[in-house]
Enzyme design. Sequence first.
Site, PDB file in Angstrom:
ATOM      1  N   GLN A 136       0.938  -1.214  -0.005  1.00 59.37           N
ATOM      2  CA  GLN A 136       0.122  -0.091   0.005  1.00 59.37           C
ATOM      3  C   GLN A 136       0.851   1.147  -0.107  1.00 59.37           C
ATOM      4  OE1 GLN A 136      -3.582  -0.099   0.428  1.00 59.37           O
ATOM      5  NE2 GLN A 136      -3.146   2.042  -0.317  1.00 59.37           N
ATOM      6  N   CYS A 174      -6.307   4.763   1.969  1.00 54.11           N
ATOM      7  CA  CYS A 174      -6.115   3.511   1.163  1.00 54.11           C
ATOM      8  C   CYS A 174      -7.360   2.690   1.176  1.00 54.11           C
ATOM      9  CB  CYS A 174      -5.224   2.594   2.361  1.00 54.11           C
ATOM     10  SG  CYS A 174      -5.964   2.318   3.832  1.00 54.11           S
TER      11      CYS A 174
HETATM   12  N1   CP Z   1      -6.010  -0.758   0.588  1.00 59.27           N
HETATM   13  C1   CP Z   1      -6.478  -2.296   0.826  1.00 59.27           C
HETATM   14  O1   CP Z   1      -5.455  -3.116   0.976  1.00 59.27           O
HETATM   15  O2   CP Z   1      -7.579  -2.742   0.443  1.00 59.27           O
HETATM   16  P1   CP Z   1      -7.945  -4.150   0.976  1.00 59.27           P
HETATM   17  O3   CP Z   1      -7.976  -4.452   2.092  1.00 59.27           O
HETATM   18  O4   CP Z   1      -9.747  -4.295   0.111  1.00 59.27           O
HETATM   19  O5   CP Z   1      -7.268  -5.080  -0.008  1.00 59.27           O
HETATM   20  N1  NVA Z   2      -5.598  -0.335   8.477  1.00 57.07           N
HETATM   21  C1  NVA Z   2      -6.431  -1.029   7.690  1.00 57.07           C
HETATM   22  C2  NVA Z   2      -5.976  -1.226   6.349  1.00 57.07           C
HETATM   23  C3  NVA Z   2      -7.311  -1.907   5.396  1.00 57.07           C
HETATM   24  C4  NVA Z   2      -6.550  -2.102   3.951  1.00 57.07           C
HETATM   25  C5  NVA Z   2      -6.622  -2.609   8.486  1.00 57.07           C
HETATM   26  O1  NVA Z   2      -5.666  -3.034   8.708  1.00 57.07           O
HETATM   27  O2  NVA Z   2      -7.606  -3.069   8.441  1.00 57.07           O
END
Ligand code: CP
Ligand code: NVA
Length: 296
Positions: free
Chosen positions: A129, A253
């Site tokens: 990410q 994200c």
């Molecule tokens: N941003 C991200 O990693 O999304 P997902 O959790 O949907 O893969």
């Molecule tokens: N911080 C979040 C990011 C998801 C892409 C999680 O870990 O759920």
Amino acid sequence: MKNLISIKDLGIEEIEKIFSLAKQIKKNPQKFSRSLQRKSFALIFHKPSLRTRVSFEVGVFQMGGKTIYLEQEIGFSQRESIKDSAMTLSRYVDGVIIRTFSHQLLLDFVQRSSIAVINALTDLLHPCQALSDLWTIKEKKGDLKEVKIAYIGDGNNVCNSLIYGCAKTETRLNVATPVGYKPKSQVTSHKSQVRIMNDPKEAVKDADVIYTDVWASMGKEKEKEIRKKDFQGFQINKELVNYAKPDCLIMHCLPAHRGEEISDEVIDGKNSIVFEQAENRLYVQKAILLWLMEKK
Ligand code: CP
Ligand code: NVA
């Protein structure tokens, strides 16, 4: 064998190589349509995923390779030991993409594997990410050394990887979290450009990019209500954005909890690049795979 476990382990020349591959792939995807021919990758996901899973699966497919998605059925350290899974998979596939809770579990797997391992998110880090996001910022703003990012919210996996990424690319980063939610000191003690604070308004001052993520990450759902209270004042809304530069970009994200960490008005607003950011995951995942498959 090369792995992608943490941005901390990468040299700037490796990051630049991934960025350059991503740029070429985005410009001319056809050129890479056979780059992963006869390569296979196992995806082991212990948490849900839309972007990471789909961009890896589609990315491998578009480059002529094969993915195998493994969910609960291999149950790390229940059905067999992690080391046995790692040693077996190493004899079948060219790489493993893992999303799990414990970062240590990922490290245990890496220790016994002899194939490429990609960290697709742990409780500690989300390197794919952050790499993709820094590349998106570079695409939009140019020299990362001239950019100031403000991360507002939880000092979580995404924040940790941004801290490592900004340290490597020499990008200035302000992180504003509520008291008790700052990033881990093992991460912030790393040589970095990061300033940690508790005031979102101070953090966004003169920022070129405002970045946020959910207040309760996957695995922290039980804390959702208490976190909603603790994170009051940390929403990215029009009022907060007014403290930043007028052309300040908005990033997330995803998945987003609209109305919590970000308002509809801002995520759908003209400065939001959230969906381009999501699209770029595809090019950067492909670049990561190509970089990993190159001979050392
Ligand atoms: N941003 C991200 O990693 O999304 P997902 O959790 O949907 O893969
Ligand atoms: N911080 C979040 C990011 C998801 C892409 C999680 O870990 O759920």
